[in-house]
Design an enzyme around this catalytic site. Sequence first.
Site, PDB file in Angstrom:
ATOM      1  N   HIS A  28     -12.025  11.798   1.545  1.00 41.04           N
ATOM      2  CA  HIS A  28     -11.986  10.444   2.080  1.00 41.04           C
ATOM      3  C   HIS A  28     -11.829  10.377   3.590  1.00 41.04           C
ATOM      4  CE1 HIS A  28     -11.448   6.175   1.890  1.00 41.04           C
ATOM      5  NE2 HIS A  28     -10.211   6.205   2.343  1.00 41.04           N
ATOM      6  N   HIS A  32      -8.664  11.131  -1.294  1.00 43.67           N
ATOM      7  CA  HIS A  32      -8.141   9.860  -1.811  1.00 43.67           C
ATOM      8  C   HIS A  32      -7.991  10.012  -3.321  1.00 43.67           C
ATOM      9  CE1 HIS A  32      -7.863   5.620  -2.827  1.00 43.67           C
ATOM     10  NE2 HIS A  32      -7.805   5.311  -1.547  1.00 43.67           N
ATOM     11  N   ARG A  90      -2.585  10.682   6.237  1.00 39.21           N
ATOM     12  CA  ARG A  90      -2.681   9.310   6.724  1.00 39.21           C
ATOM     13  C   ARG A  90      -2.259   8.324   5.649  1.00 39.21           C
ATOM     14  NH1 ARG A  90      -6.400   5.219   6.226  1.00 39.21           N
ATOM     15  NH2 ARG A  90      -7.886   6.518   5.092  1.00 39.21           N
ATOM     16  N   GLU A 129      -6.999   1.480  -3.001  1.00 42.83           N
ATOM     17  CA  GLU A 129      -5.578   1.597  -3.288  1.00 42.83           C
ATOM     18  C   GLU A 129      -4.995   0.219  -3.592  1.00 42.83           C
ATOM     19  OE1 GLU A 129      -3.907   4.390  -0.584  1.00 42.83           O
ATOM     20  OE2 GLU A 129      -1.911   3.514  -0.698  1.00 42.83           O
ATOM     21  N   PHE A 158       0.860  -1.179   0.000  1.00 41.08           N
ATOM     22  CA  PHE A 158       0.000   0.000   0.000  1.00 41.08           C
ATOM     23  C   PHE A 158       0.895   1.228   0.000  1.00 41.08           C
ATOM     24  CE2 PHE A 158      -4.557   0.983   1.208  1.00 41.08           C
ATOM     25  CZ  PHE A 158      -5.104   0.005   0.416  1.00 41.08           C
ATOM     26  N   GLN A 188      -8.044  14.427   3.929  1.00 43.11           N
ATOM     27  CA  GLN A 188      -7.432  13.575   2.906  1.00 43.11           C
ATOM     28  C   GLN A 188      -8.362  13.399   1.713  1.00 43.11           C
ATOM     29  OE1 GLN A 188      -6.552   9.076   3.426  1.00 43.11           O
ATOM     30  NE2 GLN A 188      -4.573  10.053   3.255  1.00 43.11           N
ATOM     31  N   LEU A 247     -15.334   5.056  -3.641  1.00 47.01           N
ATOM     32  CA  LEU A 247     -13.929   4.665  -3.516  1.00 47.01           C
ATOM     33  C   LEU A 247     -13.509   3.532  -4.449  1.00 47.01           C
ATOM     34  CD1 LEU A 247     -11.423   5.369  -1.845  1.00 47.01           C
ATOM     35  CD2 LEU A 247     -12.005   3.452  -0.362  1.00 47.01           C
ATOM     36  N   ARG A 281      -0.971   9.350  -0.481  1.00 51.97           N
ATOM     37  CA  ARG A 281      -2.230   9.740  -1.115  1.00 51.97           C
ATOM     38  C   ARG A 281      -2.292  11.226  -1.458  1.00 51.97           C
ATOM     39  NH1 ARG A 281      -6.474   6.145   2.543  1.00 51.97           N
ATOM     40  NH2 ARG A 281      -6.055   4.198   1.431  1.00 51.97           N
TER      41      ARG A 281
END
Lengths: 249, 604
Positions: B380, B236, B415, B253, B121, B234, B250, B309
Site C-alpha cells: 500500500h 495494508h 504510517r 480502514e 482510524f 506498508q 483497497l 496497520r
Amino acid sequence: MSTATFRIYRGAQGGGEMKDYTTEVSEGMVVLDALHGIQADQANDLAMRWNCKAGKCGSCSAEINGKPRLMCMTRLNELDLDKPVTVEPMRTFPHVRDLVTDVSWNYRVKKKIKPFTPRTPDAPDGTWRMQQADVDRVQEFRKCIECFLCQDVCHVLRDHHKEESFIGPRFLVYAAALEMHPLDTLDRTEELKEAHGIGYCNITKCCTKVCPEGIHITDNAIIPLKERVADQFYDPVKALVRLVRGKKA
Amino acid sequence: MAEYETFEHDVLVVGAGGAGLRAAIGAAATGAKVGVVTKSLLGKAHTVMAEGGVAAALGNADDRDNWRVHFADTMRGGQYLNNWRMAEIHAKEAPARVNELEAWGAVFDRTPEGKISQRNFGGHRYPRLAHVGDRTGLEMIRTLQDHAVHQGIDVHAEVSIVALLKDGNRVAGAFAYDRERGRFRVFKAKAVVLATGGVGRAYSITSNSWEYTADGQSLAYNAGAVLQDMEFVQFHPTGMVWPPSVKGLLVTEGVRGEGGVLRNSEGRRFMFDDIPENYRNQTADNEDEGWRYTQGDKTARRPPELLTRDHVARCINREVKAGRGSPHGGVFLDIAWIKDKIPNGAEAIKRKLPSMYHQFKQLADIDITKVPMEIGPTTHYMMGGITVDGDSQMTNVPGLFAAGECAAGLHGANRLGGNSLSDLLVFGKRAGEHAAEFAKANGAAAIDAAAVDSAAREALSPFDRAGGESPYHVQHELQSMMQKLVGIVRTESEMKDAMAQLVGLSERAAKVGAEGNREYNPGWHTAIDLKNLMTISEAIMRAALERTESRGGHFRDDYPDKDPQQATFNIRLRKAADGSMSLSKETIPPIPAHLQEVIEEQKS
C-alpha cells in the site's frame, strides 16, 4: 481457462481499423484485465489510458460494444463472449492513437467557469459552518471522476460538435456544484445562458444513463440550473422590473 | 546537444497528486513561475484513490484532541524512527491545511454543529480523520486541481521525466518526453520538487495505480540524493482477495472505523488475541467496549481492529497461515453485523461507505450490507524514500526538494492511516515555498548538453532492441519475486535469493525491446519505468537485509522481535562513485526535551 476475442480499434489520428485479439479469460475479469493481457503478450504498444483500475480515477473510458463505459468496471460476465467484444475510443473527442483520445478541450472549458468564491468565514478562526443536509446535493455532484463519458454520449457534442458554444453535461454538473455550494457567493446564471449554452441541452438524459458514479446529471444538476436561467431571464414580472429599473433584477 | 523543445520555470514540480499540486500552489503564491509535470492527465493521480480521510487534530469530534496527541500517536505508530521535527510540524500544521481546503471549495462531511466531521482510524487516539464518505482523496485532488488551474501554473500533462539535470552539485532541470507524441523536452528550472508518490508496482498484490513505479526515488538517487527507511513498506491489512483480477484493491480502514470487525473461519474475532503491550491501555478488552468506541462513546477504548496497520496485517497473515482463513485465502471483514445495532443499518452502511458498497457489488457480486467481505494484506505505501530536511524538504542536492510519499521521515517504520493525506498538504506546501525561495536566491543554472544527449540515447534504446523481450514480462516477474521473497514476512535466505534473482532480472530489463513508434506507446514507457523499479527493489532488499529485527512495516521471521539497539538509526542508501549502492546507518538525532515530554505525557 476459456478464451474470448476482443475487436479493438488500432491506429492513429482516426486512420485505424478494428483488429481481433484472442486472449485467455477467467472468472471475475473486467475488460481492462483482458486488454492488459493482450498488451503484455500480443501488442506491447496498444495505447490506452488507465490508472487506478478501481473506478475512481476515470481514465479508462472507452466504447465497449458501442456503449460508453469504464473498462475497469465492465465485467466480462455481463458481455456475450460468444462473439467478439468491440472496444473503441470515445468518438466525440479527437483521436490520438488506439483507445486514446485528446480530451484537453474539457480542461480548457473548466478553466473558463468562474471559480469557487466563498463568503467571509463564519467563525473567528476562519472556518465555516454548514449542515450536512445543506451539502448533500453538492456532494453528489462532487462524486464526478471526470471520465467524460457524459460528454462522449451527449449528442450536442457528439453529433453537432457545439464545443465552442456548449460546455456539456460534465461542466453543467461542475457549475451546479458551485452554484449550489452553500458558501459560494458568485452568480453564474448569465454565463450559463450565454457562453455555456445550457439551452442546447434538451434533457434526453443520455448523460445520466452512462454516468459510472450514478450522478443524476439531468434531474439534479441541469434542470435546476435551467430553472434558474428561466427564472432570471424569462420571468415576465422580473422582466418588467428590469424594464422599469433599467438593470438586472 | 540536439534541438529539443525547452521550457523554463523557476520551480518545476514533478507529479500532480496532492503533494505536487499543493507544492505548485505554494510556489506560485510567492510569485514564482511554476510548471507541473504529470505522467497522467490532471486529476488522475494516485491521491484520487485515497478513501478514509485526512488526519488533522481539529478537535471537532472530540475536544480532547490537539497537536500533542497527534504528534505522540504518529511517533508511536512509527516506532520512534520518525524524523521528529517532521512529526511535530505535521501535527501542528495539518489543521490549517485542512481548513484551507474548505476555503478552496472542498465539501467535507459535517458534524451536527456544522463543522468538519472526523472519523476513527487505526492508531489515532481520537476521531481525527476529516472525510467525504469514502472518497476523500477524490475531494482533495479535485479541490487542489480546480484551485491550481487559476493560479497561473503551467501544467504539462502526460509528460514523463527520464532524468534530472544538474549544474555541478545543484539541480538545473529535467529531461522528459511527452507521451502523446513521444518527443523529448528540456525543462530548465532553478529548483525541482519531486512529488511522484510510491513504489507499489514493485509488488504483484498492490493497491497502487500503474504510476507507482518509484520514479522520484530513482531519479533522486541517480542525481546523488540519499534514500532512507526503504525497508519499511506498508502492507495494508484489507485489500480485496477475490475475484483474482481485483486482488489487492483497497478496502478502506474506514470500514473498521465505522464498526467493521475481523473474523477468522471459526468466527472468532482474532484481533483480541494479540494486543501489543504499548497499546494495551488504549485498547478495548471486550467486544461491547469496542463497539461503543466506534459509536462515539468517549469512555470506551478502541477495538483491536483499529490497531496499527503493520500489526493488523501480520495478524491476518498468521490466521491464514494457520489454516483459519476464508475460502479465497483471506479473512472476513464484517460490516453487515452493525445492521442489528443501529436503525436503518443497511442504508447507513451505504451512506458512510458508498464506494465500498459499489466496489464489492460491481466487482465481486457481493452485498456488504448482507454478507462479510473477504480481505487480505496488500502492498500500500512506502514509508521510506528520499531523505529531506524536516523544515524545508530539501534533499542533500541543492535545489532538489521532495514531498509526499516519495520523501521519507514523517512516518518512521509505519504510517498511520490518514497521515499521508495530511503529509502531502503540509509538506507539499513547505516544499513549494522553500523551492521558490531557493529559486529566488539562486539564479538560473546551466544545462549540461552531454547529459541531455546521453539521457536521450538511453531513453530511445528500447527501440534499438525491437523484437527483444516484452517489458511487461520482466515487470511481472519482478513483481512476483518481490511479493514472494521480500513481502510481508521476510527472511535472510529468501532475500539473498531475491538479490541473486534481481541481478538476472536487471540484465533482462536492460535488454527489453519496444515495438512500434514513439507515439503514445505504453510498451516503451514500461521499458523506461522498469529501470526505476529495479533500482528501488534493490534498495528495499538491501535495507531489509540490514535491519535484523522486526519493527513496524518490516517483519523478519528470523528476527521476530524488536531490538532496542536498532531503534537508534535510519538505514540510508546512496549511489557510490563506482555506481554501486552503498549503505550506511545514520544515528537519529536526540529528540529535544519538549517533544520527549509530549511523548511521555501521552503514554498513559
